[in-house]
Design a protein around this motif. Structure first.
Motif, short mmCIF file in Angstrom:
data_model
loop_
_atom_site.label_atom_id
_atom_site.label_comp_id
_atom_site.label_asym_id
_atom_site.label_seq_id
_atom_site.Cartn_x
_atom_site.Cartn_y
_atom_site.Cartn_z
N GLN A 125 0.80 -1.22 0.00
CA GLN A 125 0.00 0.00 0.00
C GLN A 125 0.83 1.28 0.00
OE1 GLN A 125 -2.59 0.09 3.38
NE2 GLN A 125 -0.98 -0.49 4.80
N ASP A 126 2.10 1.18 0.37
CA ASP A 126 2.96 2.36 0.32
C ASP A 126 3.64 2.54 -1.03
OD1 ASP A 126 2.36 3.12 2.94
OD2 ASP A 126 3.89 1.78 3.74
N ASN A 127 3.44 1.60 -1.94
CA ASN A 127 3.98 1.67 -3.29
C ASN A 127 2.80 1.86 -4.25
OD1 ASN A 127 5.04 1.23 -5.86
ND2 ASN A 127 6.47 -0.33 -5.14
N LYS A 128 2.40 3.11 -4.42
CA LYS A 128 1.19 3.40 -5.20
C LYS A 128 1.31 2.92 -6.64
CE LYS A 128 -2.22 7.02 -5.88
NZ LYS A 128 -2.58 8.41 -5.61
N GLU A 129 2.49 3.01 -7.24
CA GLU A 129 2.64 2.57 -8.62
C GLU A 129 2.41 1.07 -8.75
OE1 GLU A 129 2.88 2.56 -12.61
OE2 GLU A 129 2.58 4.26 -11.28
N MET A 130 2.93 0.27 -7.81
CA MET A 130 2.70 -1.17 -7.85
C MET A 130 1.21 -1.47 -7.68
SD MET A 130 4.22 -4.23 -5.46
CE MET A 130 5.88 -4.17 -6.13
N CYS A 131 0.55 -0.76 -6.80
CA CYS A 131 -0.89 -0.95 -6.60
C CYS A 131 -1.66 -0.55 -7.86
CB CYS A 131 -1.36 -0.14 -5.40
SG CYS A 131 -0.74 -0.76 -3.82
N ARG A 132 -1.24 0.52 -8.51
CA ARG A 132 -1.88 0.97 -9.74
C ARG A 132 -1.78 -0.11 -10.83
NH1 ARG A 132 0.74 5.56 -10.15
NH2 ARG A 132 -0.92 6.81 -9.26
N VAL A 133 -0.60 -0.69 -10.98
CA VAL A 133 -0.39 -1.73 -11.99
C VAL A 133 -1.21 -2.98 -11.64
CG1 VAL A 133 1.34 -3.28 -13.00
CG2 VAL A 133 1.86 -0.85 -12.67
N ALA A 134 -1.21 -3.37 -10.37
CA ALA A 134 -1.97 -4.56 -9.95
C ALA A 134 -3.46 -4.36 -10.19
CB ALA A 134 -1.69 -4.86 -8.48
N LEU A 135 -3.98 -3.18 -9.89
CA LEU A 135 -5.41 -2.92 -10.13
C LEU A 135 -5.70 -2.94 -11.63
CD1 LEU A 135 -8.18 -2.29 -8.98
CD2 LEU A 135 -7.58 0.14 -9.03
N ALA A 136 -4.81 -2.41 -12.44
CA ALA A 136 -4.98 -2.44 -13.89
C ALA A 136 -5.04 -3.88 -14.40
CB ALA A 136 -3.86 -1.68 -14.58
N GLU A 137 -4.24 -4.76 -13.82
CA GLU A 137 -4.26 -6.17 -14.20
C GLU A 137 -5.58 -6.82 -13.81
OE1 GLU A 137 -1.77 -8.71 -15.76
OE2 GLU A 137 -2.13 -6.76 -16.69
N MET A 138 -6.10 -6.48 -12.63
CA MET A 138 -7.39 -7.02 -12.21
C MET A 138 -8.48 -6.59 -13.18
SD MET A 138 -7.42 -6.67 -8.09
CE MET A 138 -5.88 -6.11 -7.42
N VAL A 139 -8.44 -5.33 -13.60
CA VAL A 139 -9.42 -4.82 -14.56
C VAL A 139 -9.26 -5.56 -15.89
CG1 VAL A 139 -10.11 -2.81 -15.93
CG2 VAL A 139 -9.61 -2.56 -13.49
N ARG A 140 -8.04 -5.76 -16.33
CA ARG A 140 -7.77 -6.40 -17.63
C ARG A 140 -8.39 -7.80 -17.71
NH1 ARG A 140 -4.54 -10.16 -19.54
NH2 ARG A 140 -3.29 -10.40 -17.64
N VAL A 141 -8.32 -8.57 -16.63
CA VAL A 141 -8.80 -9.95 -16.67
C VAL A 141 -10.29 -10.09 -16.30
CG1 VAL A 141 -6.49 -10.88 -16.27
CG2 VAL A 141 -8.05 -10.58 -14.32
N THR A 142 -10.93 -8.99 -15.94
CA THR A 142 -12.35 -9.00 -15.56
C THR A 142 -13.21 -8.64 -16.76
OG1 THR A 142 -11.77 -8.30 -13.31
CG2 THR A 142 -14.07 -8.07 -13.95
N LYS A 143 -14.28 -9.41 -16.96
CA LYS A 143 -15.21 -9.15 -18.07
C LYS A 143 -15.93 -7.82 -17.87
CE LYS A 143 -16.30 -14.02 -18.95
NZ LYS A 143 -17.38 -15.03 -18.88
N ASP A 144 -16.40 -7.25 -18.99
CA ASP A 144 -17.20 -6.05 -18.94
C ASP A 144 -18.44 -6.31 -18.08
OD1 ASP A 144 -17.82 -3.35 -19.78
OD2 ASP A 144 -19.44 -4.24 -20.95
N GLY A 145 -18.69 -5.44 -17.12
CA GLY A 145 -19.82 -5.61 -16.22
C GLY A 145 -19.50 -6.47 -15.01
N GLY A 146 -18.29 -7.04 -14.98
CA GLY A 146 -17.88 -7.88 -13.87
C GLY A 146 -17.48 -7.06 -12.65
N THR A 147 -17.11 -7.75 -11.59
CA THR A 147 -16.77 -7.07 -10.36
C THR A 147 -15.38 -7.47 -9.86
OG1 THR A 147 -17.87 -8.77 -9.03
CG2 THR A 147 -19.15 -6.80 -9.56
N ILE A 148 -14.80 -6.54 -9.13
CA ILE A 148 -13.54 -6.77 -8.42
C ILE A 148 -13.83 -6.52 -6.95
CG2 ILE A 148 -11.18 -5.97 -8.07
CD1 ILE A 148 -11.20 -5.05 -11.01
#
Length: 113
Positions: free
Chosen positions: A50-73
């Motif tokens: 949580q103190d490495n915002k860039e790593m968190c940003r990239v990880a969240l982007a990956e979660m979005v990438r693998v989630t279907k449109d309309g899906g949830t995280i």
């Protein structure tokens, strides 16, 4: 539940991947785009990095990438201010109500353009 598949990703299982447990990092998930209806992060990178915002940003982007449109995280636990900052940077995410009983969880809705 019938028709449900669960897959996990863990960096600590090097060499021990199975059909449903995969070696990988949150910053580069080993899945194709838009494959999951729901992605969950429990005690994951958004907590321990949580103190490495860039790593968190990239990880969240990956979660979005693998989630279907309309899906949830669903993410728990996470520092709320960090998550709100990360979501504010993205046009493809919005906050959604977590289901009853998911105390401390944040749920996001994915909308791919």
């Amino acid at each position: 539940q019938q028709g449900v598949e669960a897959h996990g990703v863990d960096i600590s299982i090097l060499g021990n991947s199975t059909e449903s447990l995969h070696y990988g990092k949150a910053e580069r998930l080993p899945f194709v785009d838009q494959v999951f209806d729901r992605v969950e992060s429990r005690m994951g990178v958004l907590l321990w990095a949580q103190d490495n915002k860039e790593m968190c940003r990239v990880a969240l982007a990956e979660m979005v990438r693998v989630t279907k449109d309309g899906g949830t995280i669903r993410i728990l636990p996470v520092r709320e201010t960090l998550l709100r900052d990360l979501v504010a940077e993205r046009s493809d995410l919005s906050f959604d109500e977590p289901p009853p009983g998911c105390f401390g969880a944040f749920q996001l809705r994915v909308r791919h353009s």
